[in-house]
Design an enzyme around this catalytic site. Sequence first.
Site, short mmCIF file in Angstrom:
data_model
loop_
_atom_site.label_atom_id
_atom_site.label_comp_id
_atom_site.label_asym_id
_atom_site.label_seq_id
_atom_site.Cartn_x
_atom_site.Cartn_y
_atom_site.Cartn_z
N VAL A 46 0.85 -1.19 0.00
CA VAL A 46 0.00 0.00 0.00
C VAL A 46 0.89 1.24 0.00
O VAL A 46 1.52 1.57 1.01
CB VAL A 46 -0.93 0.03 1.23
CG1 VAL A 46 -1.96 1.16 1.08
CG2 VAL A 46 -1.62 -1.30 1.42
N GLU A 47 0.94 1.91 -1.13
CA GLU A 47 1.75 3.12 -1.25
C GLU A 47 1.13 4.05 -2.28
O GLU A 47 0.30 3.63 -3.10
CB GLU A 47 3.19 2.79 -1.63
CG GLU A 47 3.34 1.98 -2.91
CD GLU A 47 4.78 1.60 -3.18
OE1 GLU A 47 5.59 2.53 -3.42
OE2 GLU A 47 5.11 0.39 -3.18
#
Length: 264
Positions: free
Chosen positions: A148-149
């Site tokens: 998750v970025e």
Amino acid sequence: MTDAVTEQEHHLRGFHMTEKHGWKTYRLAVFAVFLMIVILILTKRWNVNTFPAGTYSVQGVDVSHYQGQIDWKALEAQGIDFAFIKATEGSGYVDECFSGNWEEAGQTGLLVGAYHFFSFDSDAGTQADLFIRTVGDLSGKLMPVVDVEYYGDKRKSPPDREKVTGELKELLERLEAEYGVKPAIYTTHSVYGRYIKGNFTEYPLWIRNVYTPPGPYTSDWTFWQYTDTAVLEGYEGTEKYIDRNVFRGTREELEELLVNPSKS
């Protein structure tokens, strides 16, 4: 008598001026060195993480198609214990090198896992379906990872916090139901602070910080990506660098995170 005092005052004044000038020069020199160090760190010409990361006995990499053809036995021979391989992204993208990497890495003594790149724009259910369909059985492999970025313009315009945490929760629960283990969450400090902190404390945390060791507010990390500019032998892709990671524990403790080998 007056002339002598005046001369003494003159020498003292000169001494103080020289001393003041010396301190100013010293401060400027210190600031210049500090600035140079900051520039070296920010431009990744000097990785201060190398020493603290080297104190961890369990070392790993994460790869994608950017590393191209990989000689997995060569990587293993360079002190690598584990590897996470990119499998999928969003609801429709499968990494072109995943199948080959997955098969060949599995023939080594490495502990191997697969990761999914989370999309802020796709439904959690279809993302889970793609990963499960692509990776299949994970028996004997490391738990799945959700990356998750920020990407694209998401850093400038962060998606709604409630919506993201809801979709991510659904994806993680789907993967946990499928594989019987809690997936790990890979994330950056900025994304951690906005979406992860306080919401997913029960999931193993894989923190990315390629400039300094993880900060105190991410003290419960399990994996740490400490550099994205490492160079190793054994791959020929468009990217000359490879991501390096450490596990916060022993190899035996990492093996405890494997998906149940008896799962059908």
